[in-house]
Design a protein around this motif. Structure first.
Motif, PDB file in Angstrom:
ATOM      1  N   PRO A  11       0.770  -1.243   0.000  1.00 34.72           N
ATOM      2  CA  PRO A  11       0.000   0.000   0.000  1.00 34.72           C
ATOM      3  C   PRO A  11       0.798   1.289   0.000  1.00 34.72           C
ATOM      4  O   PRO A  11       0.228   2.347  -0.270  1.00 34.72           O
ATOM      5  N   ASN A  12       2.108   1.235   0.312  1.00 36.10           N
ATOM      6  CA  ASN A  12       2.821   2.516   0.416  1.00 36.10           C
ATOM      7  C   ASN A  12       4.235   2.490  -0.148  1.00 36.10           C
ATOM      8  O   ASN A  12       4.641   3.378  -0.858  1.00 36.10           O
ATOM      9  N   GLY A  13       5.044   1.492   0.151  1.00 35.67           N
ATOM     10  CA  GLY A  13       6.417   1.449  -0.314  1.00 35.67           C
ATOM     11  C   GLY A  13       7.320   2.386   0.458  1.00 35.67           C
ATOM     12  O   GLY A  13       6.953   2.939   1.504  1.00 35.67           O
ATOM     13  N   GLY A 229      -0.805  -2.521  -5.713  1.00 34.80           N
ATOM     14  CA  GLY A 229      -0.865  -1.454  -4.729  1.00 34.80           C
ATOM     15  C   GLY A 229      -0.033  -0.244  -5.081  1.00 34.80           C
ATOM     16  O   GLY A 229       0.732  -0.236  -6.046  1.00 34.80           O
ATOM     17  N   PHE A 230      -0.170   0.789  -4.240  1.00 31.15           N
ATOM     18  CA  PHE A 230       0.435   2.083  -4.515  1.00 31.15           C
ATOM     19  C   PHE A 230       1.959   2.073  -4.485  1.00 31.15           C
ATOM     20  O   PHE A 230       2.584   2.995  -5.007  1.00 31.15           O
ATOM     21  N   GLU A 231       2.578   1.079  -3.874  1.00 27.55           N
ATOM     22  CA  GLU A 231       4.043   1.037  -3.926  1.00 27.55           C
ATOM     23  C   GLU A 231       4.538   1.059  -5.365  1.00 27.55           C
ATOM     24  O   GLU A 231       5.544   1.690  -5.669  1.00 27.55           O
ATOM     25  N   ASN A 232       3.820   0.371  -6.245  1.00 28.15           N
ATOM     26  CA  ASN A 232       4.254   0.256  -7.629  1.00 28.15           C
ATOM     27  C   ASN A 232       3.412   1.045  -8.622  1.00 28.15           C
ATOM     28  O   ASN A 232       3.893   1.366  -9.710  1.00 28.15           O
ATOM     29  N   ASN A 233       2.186   1.355  -8.271  1.00 23.27           N
ATOM     30  CA  ASN A 233       1.321   1.980  -9.264  1.00 23.27           C
ATOM     31  C   ASN A 233       0.149   2.705  -8.611  1.00 23.27           C
ATOM     32  O   ASN A 233      -0.527   2.155  -7.745  1.00 23.27           O
ATOM     33  N   LEU A 234      -0.092   3.936  -9.056  1.00 27.35           N
ATOM     34  CA  LEU A 234      -1.194   4.749  -8.542  1.00 27.35           C
ATOM     35  C   LEU A 234      -2.369   4.838  -9.516  1.00 27.35           C
ATOM     36  O   LEU A 234      -3.373   5.483  -9.204  1.00 27.35           O
ATOM     37  N   TRP A 235      -2.262   4.171 -10.672  1.00 27.02           N
ATOM     38  CA  TRP A 235      -3.171   4.463 -11.767  1.00 27.02           C
ATOM     39  C   TRP A 235      -4.079   3.294 -12.121  1.00 27.02           C
ATOM     40  O   TRP A 235      -3.703   2.132 -12.042  1.00 27.02           O
ATOM     41  N   GLN A 248      -7.881  -0.864  -6.096  1.00 34.89           N
ATOM     42  CA  GLN A 248      -7.003  -1.620  -6.994  1.00 34.89           C
ATOM     43  C   GLN A 248      -7.116  -3.119  -6.717  1.00 34.89           C
ATOM     44  O   GLN A 248      -7.139  -3.933  -7.642  1.00 34.89           O
ATOM     45  N   VAL A 249      -7.163  -3.481  -5.440  1.00 36.11           N
ATOM     46  CA  VAL A 249      -7.325  -4.893  -5.083  1.00 36.11           C
ATOM     47  C   VAL A 249      -8.654  -5.426  -5.590  1.00 36.11           C
ATOM     48  O   VAL A 249      -8.733  -6.509  -6.190  1.00 36.11           O
ATOM     49  N   ALA A 250      -9.731  -4.674  -5.353  1.00 29.88           N
ATOM     50  CA  ALA A 250     -11.060  -5.125  -5.752  1.00 29.88           C
ATOM     51  C   ALA A 250     -11.159  -5.306  -7.264  1.00 29.88           C
ATOM     52  O   ALA A 250     -11.753  -6.287  -7.746  1.00 29.88           O
ATOM     53  N   ALA A 251     -10.583  -4.374  -8.020  1.00 28.36           N
ATOM     54  CA  ALA A 251     -10.632  -4.477  -9.474  1.00 28.36           C
ATOM     55  C   ALA A 251      -9.878  -5.710  -9.959  1.00 28.36           C
ATOM     56  O   ALA A 251     -10.342  -6.430 -10.859  1.00 28.36           O
TER      57      ALA A 251
END
Length: 277
Positions: A11-13, A229-235, A248-251
């Protein structure tokens, strides 16, 4: 039949800040609440980074204990908590190993190129990993390219990396501005993984950029697990900013289920990660 898919959320990185996304969870309570939402969305595991008082990456034990307690409080006792040993240029192998030895987590990840940075590191790293295998820890070995895959296989063949409760993570791309992974980037990893010394281990994938989901679903269809998750991708795939990690998980879980792939809960995930396939 495709095996159940283990979804881990990162979730963060170590690198992003609230200025990159206001929903980036950094404080322990934020991480705990996001873990709960992601668990409900389909994540069986959280890949955990913690920050210091200035929101900088740290391996501080008290920070880890506080964050783990928050995850347990908010997400319950079942979710697998995997802590990172990532150096980010701040920690030497001895410091990374000491942190894990003191923390004694259920699971942790470690980069082969960091733990085995120099030939002189091999004896200490091998002893450390043997101890973790005896303790029953889930150890994920991070591999950044096909060369890392070949090196990992060689270290296993030499008896320096035990296979009990071990798995690997293929990282498609780098932590750099504008990085965008493609599903085809997985092919060199699999070519190396399936040639030479075959290892019957679970493997997972993480990827950067808006094609993250396409990369991860490709991995799932080929028998791998995934980290989102957001560590690797916000989009999102359409190029819009994702609202949070749970979305992102749900999708991703919905895409997998739409293809007939079962999404593993924590209990099933533990069983799969503890048994060599």
């Amino acid at each position: 039949m495709t095996k159940p898919l283990i979804i881990a959320v990162a979730p963060n990185g170590a690198r992003l800040a609230k200025s990159d996304h206001p929903a980036l969870p950094l404080a322990p309570r934020e991480v705990g609440l996001e873990a709960a939402r992601c668990r409900e969305a389909g994540a069986a595991m959280i890949h955990l980074h913690v920050r210091d008082a200035e929101d900088r990456h740290t391996l501080d034990l008290d920070r880890y204990r506080e964050a783990i307690a928050a995850v347990r409080r908010e997400a319950g006792p079942e979710m697998i908590v995997q802590v990172t040993t990532e150096a980010v240029g701040l920690y030497a192998p001895a410091e990374q190993m000491a942190a894990i030895a003191a923390l004694r987590p259920e699971a942790f990840s470690v980069a082969v190129r960091e733990l085995f940075a120099e030939p002189d590191d091999e004896a200490a790293a091998a002893s450390f990993l043997a101890g973790q295998a005896r303790a029953g820890t889930l150890v994920q070995h991070i591999l950044y390219d096909a060369g890392d895959v070949t090196r990992f296989q060689g270290l296993v063949a030499r008896g320096l990396i035990p296979l009990q409760r071990a798995s690997v993570l293929f990282v498609l791309g780098r932590y750099s501005t504008g990085q965008r992974s493609q599903p085809s980037d997985l092919l060199p990893f699999l070519a190396a993984w399936n040639s030479g010394h075959h290892l019957d281990l679970p493997w997972a994938l993480c990827a950067f950029g808006r094609r993250e989901a396409a990369c991860l679903i490709a991995a799932a269809c080929l028998g791998g697990d995934v980290r989102v998750g957001f560590e690797n991708n916000l989009w999102r795939p359409d190029g819009s900013l994702a609202p949070d990690n749970a979305a992102q998980v749900a999708a991703l879980a919905a895409l997998a289920r739409g293809l007939g792939i079962e999404v593993a809960g924590p209990a099933v995930a533990r069983t799969l990660l503890a048994a060599r396939r």
